[in-house]
Design a protein around this motif. Structure first.
Motif, mmCIF file in Angstrom:
data_model
loop_
_atom_site.group_PDB
_atom_site.id
_atom_site.type_symbol
_atom_site.label_atom_id
_atom_site.label_comp_id
_atom_site.label_asym_id
_atom_site.label_seq_id
_atom_site.Cartn_x
_atom_site.Cartn_y
_atom_site.Cartn_z
ATOM 1 N N SER A 145 0.530 -1.294 -0.226
ATOM 2 C CA SER A 145 -0.024 -0.223 -0.146
ATOM 3 C C SER A 145 0.991 1.003 0.090
ATOM 4 O O SER A 145 0.029 2.293 -0.017
ATOM 5 C CB SER A 145 -0.644 0.466 1.084
ATOM 6 O OG SER A 145 -1.694 -1.449 1.600
ATOM 7 N N ASP A 146 2.120 1.221 0.104
ATOM 8 C CA ASP A 146 3.035 2.287 -0.162
ATOM 9 C C ASP A 146 3.465 2.947 -1.401
ATOM 10 O O ASP A 146 3.380 2.832 -1.874
ATOM 11 C CB ASP A 146 4.340 2.198 1.051
ATOM 12 C CG ASP A 146 5.277 3.419 1.530
ATOM 13 O OD1 ASP A 146 4.644 4.151 0.795
ATOM 14 O OD2 ASP A 146 6.515 3.434 1.911
ATOM 15 N N ALA A 147 2.594 4.291 -1.385
ATOM 16 C CA ALA A 147 2.515 4.989 -2.535
ATOM 17 C C ALA A 147 3.924 5.587 -2.691
ATOM 18 O O ALA A 147 4.064 5.944 -3.994
ATOM 19 C CB ALA A 147 1.526 5.708 -2.394
ATOM 20 N N GLY A 180 -3.641 2.069 -8.093
ATOM 21 C CA GLY A 180 -4.839 3.081 -7.528
ATOM 22 C C GLY A 180 -5.394 3.588 -8.424
ATOM 23 O O GLY A 180 -6.017 4.295 -9.075
ATOM 24 N N ARG A 184 -8.014 4.916 -5.793
ATOM 25 C CA ARG A 184 -8.674 4.233 -4.488
ATOM 26 C C ARG A 184 -6.731 4.129 -3.863
ATOM 27 O O ARG A 184 -6.101 3.988 -4.970
ATOM 28 C CB ARG A 184 -9.366 3.391 -4.750
ATOM 29 C CG ARG A 184 -10.570 3.555 -5.185
ATOM 30 C CD ARG A 184 -11.530 1.998 -6.074
ATOM 31 N NE ARG A 184 -12.565 2.508 -6.232
ATOM 32 C CZ ARG A 184 -12.390 2.572 -6.897
ATOM 33 N NH1 ARG A 184 -11.835 3.186 -7.970
ATOM 34 N NH2 ARG A 184 -14.638 2.991 -8.196
ATOM 35 N N GLY A 185 -7.114 3.947 -2.734
ATOM 36 C CA GLY A 185 -5.951 3.009 -2.459
ATOM 37 C C GLY A 185 -5.861 1.317 -2.493
ATOM 38 O O GLY A 185 -6.815 1.362 -3.654
#
Length: 274
Positions: A145-147, A180, A184-185
């Protein structure tokens, strides 16, 4: 898509063009076309000036289509060029809508490939199961999840986890979620892709939480009951959570039916606290 009617019209025209252009190709070839369209989405995501130029209402649609054709010529297949140029020739209220539409077009091509391969239901289940694995592992959730982390590194992690264990379309859709999907996440993107896959099968997704696994008969009865309520097939996604103690919680879209023992206990505690 939630874009205005002009955007939906542009998307519909591009989708029809893509279907016509790819009608006679194989499932693996369609995956290649989908990858090409998603690479265009990546280009649009990284270049705001290009997105603005391709959605400039002062420029004729043919001019905008010509611009993207000149950029893509010789780099991607004719099917991908034709579909994207048809999309760009339409009208979009905001540059971001063009990016969303391009992503959706690539995802639709991936789903069409899985459908052509007879594996659409498998892809749906694999996406859901992978989402459960991620949700149950905090370290994995953080890593994916770490963009701010390298996209290449996260893609490699997904490929290492799923190699030989999931359909190629499943892997590509998880990679789409990493970028994404629709803004979105990661986890929300994955959920949306599960639902998009079910919609391709003309089904609603029902997220079911229970304390212990349902029997096949119980699953069939619940699916039949929900199908009657929603007027279409329902795909059950069952999550076993012993902490709910008993009963069943079902969520379909924004509808929540919570009959778990835990909810009833919490409601009783709140009533006594008043």
């Amino acid at each position: 898509m939630t874009s205005p009617s002009v955007s939906r019209e542009a998307y519909g025209a591009a989708s029809d063009r893509l279907v016509a252009e790819t009608a006679s190709i194989t499932a693996p070839q369609l995956v290649t076309v989908a990858d090409e369209i998603l690479s265009v989405a990546g280009l649009l995501r990284s270049d705001l000036r290009l997105r603005r130029a391709l959605t400039d209402p002062s420029r004729p649609g043919s001019d905008r289509a010509g611009l993207i054709e000149s950029l893509l010529a010789g780099k991607v297949s004719k099917a991908a060029v034709d579909a994207v140029s048809t999309l760009v020739a339409g009208r979009f209220a905001r540059p971001g809508q063009l990016l969303d539409a391009t992503e959706h077009l690539g995802v639709d091509a991936l789903l069409a490939s899985a459908e052509r391969d007879g594996k659409l239901a498998d892809v749906e289940d694999e996406l859901f199961r992978f989402g459960q694995i991620v949700a149950g592992d905090n370290a994995l959730t953080s890593a994916l999840s770490d963009a701010n982390a390298s996209l290449g590194g996260r893609v490699k992690l997904v490929e290492d986890l799923l190699k030989g264990k999931a359909h190629v379309v499943t892997v590509r859709l998880v990679e789409v979620a990493l970028t994404g999907f629709g803004g979105r996440g990661f986890e929300a993107s994955l959920t949306r892709l599960v639902e998009a896959t079910a919609a391709k099968r003309d089904r609603e997704v029902a997220y079911v939480t229970v304390a212990k696994p349902l029997t096949d008969a119980e699953e069939q009865a619940l699916a039949a009951k929900l199908s009657g309520v929603y007027g279409r097939g329902v795909s059950l996604k069952v999550d076993v959570v012993p902490g709910v103690l008993g009963g069943v919680s079902v969520r379909v879209g924004s509808d929540l039916y919570d009959g778990t023992v835990l909810r009833k206990l919490n409601a009783a505690k709140q009533a006594f606290a008043k």
